[in-house]
Write a protein that holds these residues in place. Structure first.
Motif, PDB file in Angstrom:
ATOM      1  N   LEU A  40       0.829  -1.203   0.000  1.00  0.00           N
ATOM      2  CA  LEU A  40       0.000   0.000   0.000  1.00  0.00           C
ATOM      3  C   LEU A  40       0.865   1.255   0.000  1.00  0.00           C
ATOM      4  O   LEU A  40       0.571   2.219  -0.709  1.00  0.00           O
ATOM      5  CB  LEU A  40      -0.947  -0.001   1.212  1.00  0.00           C
ATOM      6  CG  LEU A  40      -1.919   1.158   1.309  1.00  0.00           C
ATOM      7  CD1 LEU A  40      -2.828   1.197   0.074  1.00  0.00           C
ATOM      8  CD2 LEU A  40      -2.754   1.049   2.569  1.00  0.00           C
ATOM      9  N   ALA A  41       1.940   1.254   0.769  1.00  0.00           N
ATOM     10  CA  ALA A  41       2.849   2.400   0.809  1.00  0.00           C
ATOM     11  C   ALA A  41       3.504   2.619  -0.550  1.00  0.00           C
ATOM     12  O   ALA A  41       3.622   3.758  -1.019  1.00  0.00           O
ATOM     13  CB  ALA A  41       3.915   2.190   1.893  1.00  0.00           C
ATOM     14  N   VAL A  42       3.920   1.538  -1.192  1.00  0.00           N
ATOM     15  CA  VAL A  42       4.533   1.646  -2.518  1.00  0.00           C
ATOM     16  C   VAL A  42       3.535   2.201  -3.520  1.00  0.00           C
ATOM     17  O   VAL A  42       3.855   3.083  -4.327  1.00  0.00           O
ATOM     18  CB  VAL A  42       5.079   0.269  -2.979  1.00  0.00           C
ATOM     19  CG1 VAL A  42       5.457   0.291  -4.448  1.00  0.00           C
ATOM     20  CG2 VAL A  42       6.282  -0.131  -2.128  1.00  0.00           C
ATOM     21  N   MET A  43       2.300   1.699  -3.459  1.00  0.00           N
ATOM     22  CA  MET A  43       1.267   2.192  -4.371  1.00  0.00           C
ATOM     23  C   MET A  43       0.985   3.670  -4.122  1.00  0.00           C
ATOM     24  O   MET A  43       0.788   4.446  -5.063  1.00  0.00           O
ATOM     25  CB  MET A  43      -0.005   1.355  -4.216  1.00  0.00           C
ATOM     26  CG  MET A  43       0.126  -0.031  -4.795  1.00  0.00           C
ATOM     27  SD  MET A  43      -1.266  -1.146  -4.448  1.00  0.00           S
ATOM     28  CE  MET A  43      -2.674  -0.178  -4.876  1.00  0.00           C
ATOM     29  N   SER A  44       0.994   4.079  -2.866  1.00  0.00           N
ATOM     30  CA  SER A  44       0.748   5.474  -2.521  1.00  0.00           C
ATOM     31  C   SER A  44       1.877   6.364  -3.048  1.00  0.00           C
ATOM     32  O   SER A  44       1.627   7.456  -3.579  1.00  0.00           O
ATOM     33  CB  SER A  44       0.620   5.618  -1.008  1.00  0.00           C
ATOM     34  OG  SER A  44       0.382   6.947  -0.655  1.00  0.00           O
ATOM     35  N   GLU A  45       3.110   5.894  -2.914  1.00  0.00           N
ATOM     36  CA  GLU A  45       4.255   6.646  -3.440  1.00  0.00           C
ATOM     37  C   GLU A  45       4.168   6.756  -4.963  1.00  0.00           C
ATOM     38  O   GLU A  45       4.442   7.816  -5.531  1.00  0.00           O
ATOM     39  CB  GLU A  45       5.572   5.975  -3.032  1.00  0.00           C
ATOM     40  CG  GLU A  45       5.895   6.108  -1.565  1.00  0.00           C
ATOM     41  CD  GLU A  45       7.093   5.271  -1.152  1.00  0.00           C
ATOM     42  OE1 GLU A  45       7.765   4.679  -2.031  1.00  0.00           O
ATOM     43  OE2 GLU A  45       7.356   5.192   0.060  1.00  0.00           O
ATOM     44  N   ASP A  46       3.799   5.660  -5.618  1.00  0.00           N
ATOM     45  CA  ASP A  46       3.641   5.674  -7.073  1.00  0.00           C
ATOM     46  C   ASP A  46       2.565   6.669  -7.489  1.00  0.00           C
ATOM     47  O   ASP A  46       2.731   7.422  -8.443  1.00  0.00           O
ATOM     48  CB  ASP A  46       3.280   4.282  -7.609  1.00  0.00           C
ATOM     49  CG  ASP A  46       4.463   3.336  -7.645  1.00  0.00           C
ATOM     50  OD1 ASP A  46       5.606   3.812  -7.498  1.00  0.00           O
ATOM     51  OD2 ASP A  46       4.237   2.122  -7.820  1.00  0.00           O
ATOM     52  N   ARG A  49       3.910  10.180  -7.112  1.00  0.00           N
ATOM     53  CA  ARG A  49       4.881  10.469  -8.175  1.00  0.00           C
ATOM     54  C   ARG A  49       4.164  10.710  -9.498  1.00  0.00           C
ATOM     55  O   ARG A  49       4.465  11.668 -10.225  1.00  0.00           O
ATOM     56  CB  ARG A  49       5.869   9.306  -8.316  1.00  0.00           C
ATOM     57  CG  ARG A  49       6.913   9.506  -9.403  1.00  0.00           C
ATOM     58  CD  ARG A  49       7.803   8.279  -9.564  1.00  0.00           C
ATOM     59  NE  ARG A  49       7.088   7.028  -9.701  1.00  0.00           N
ATOM     60  CZ  ARG A  49       6.534   6.586 -10.825  1.00  0.00           C
ATOM     61  NH1 ARG A  49       6.611   7.309 -11.929  1.00  0.00           N
ATOM     62  NH2 ARG A  49       5.919   5.424 -10.872  1.00  0.00           N
ATOM     63  N   LEU A  50       3.194   9.858  -9.817  1.00  0.00           N
ATOM     64  CA  LEU A  50       2.452  10.015 -11.069  1.00  0.00           C
ATOM     65  C   LEU A  50       1.642  11.307 -11.078  1.00  0.00           C
ATOM     66  O   LEU A  50       1.551  11.976 -12.114  1.00  0.00           O
ATOM     67  CB  LEU A  50       1.541   8.809 -11.297  1.00  0.00           C
ATOM     68  CG  LEU A  50       2.267   7.507 -11.628  1.00  0.00           C
ATOM     69  CD1 LEU A  50       1.279   6.339 -11.613  1.00  0.00           C
ATOM     70  CD2 LEU A  50       2.984   7.595 -12.952  1.00  0.00           C
ATOM     71  N   ALA A  51       1.087  11.689  -9.930  1.00  0.00           N
ATOM     72  CA  ALA A  51       0.335  12.947  -9.850  1.00  0.00           C
ATOM     73  C   ALA A  51       1.263  14.130 -10.097  1.00  0.00           C
ATOM     74  O   ALA A  51       0.902  15.075 -10.814  1.00  0.00           O
ATOM     75  CB  ALA A  51      -0.351  13.060  -8.495  1.00  0.00           C
ATOM     76  N   ALA A  52       2.461  14.091  -9.527  1.00  0.00           N
ATOM     77  CA  ALA A  52       3.433  15.170  -9.733  1.00  0.00           C
ATOM     78  C   ALA A  52       3.865  15.229 -11.196  1.00  0.00           C
ATOM     79  O   ALA A  52       3.980  16.320 -11.778  1.00  0.00           O
ATOM     80  CB  ALA A  52       4.649  14.967  -8.832  1.00  0.00           C
TER      81      ALA A  52
END
Length: 93
Positions: A40-46, A49-52
């Motif tokens: 879940l943390a990895v998905m949240s980071e992804d 990053r994708l939003a940025a």
């Protein structure tokens, strides 16, 4: 006798398949919750990053559109200037 052995083998295969399914189900049920938290943390980071990256790409698109409009206006003025220079030359022929 061959039929008895064949029946026994079929039943054994059925039982083994069910056992394999139960073992797989058990492993899934006992999956470490920290693995899920990490995923879940990895998905949240992804996602962040994708939003940025999307925001940066959108900002760049706005810049490119503005530059394109400016180039279009300049090109239009240049075409008008060239036509203005050529118009008297055409009339004198």
């Amino acid at each position: 006798m061959s039929e008895t052995i064949d029946d026994a083998l079929r039943r054994l295969e059925t039982v083994l398949s069910r056992l394999e399914g139960a073992v797989a189900q058990r492993f899934e049920a006992e999956r470490d919750p920290s693995d899920l938290e990490t995923e879940l943390a990895v998905m949240s980071e992804d996602r962040a990053r994708l939003a940025a990256e999307l925001d940066a790409a959108s900002a760049r698109l706005v810049e490119v559109e503005a530059t394109s409009a400016d180039v279009g206006q300049r090109l239009g003025r240049a075409i008008a200037a060239v036509e203005g220079v050529l118009a008297p030359a055409r009339g004198s022929r």
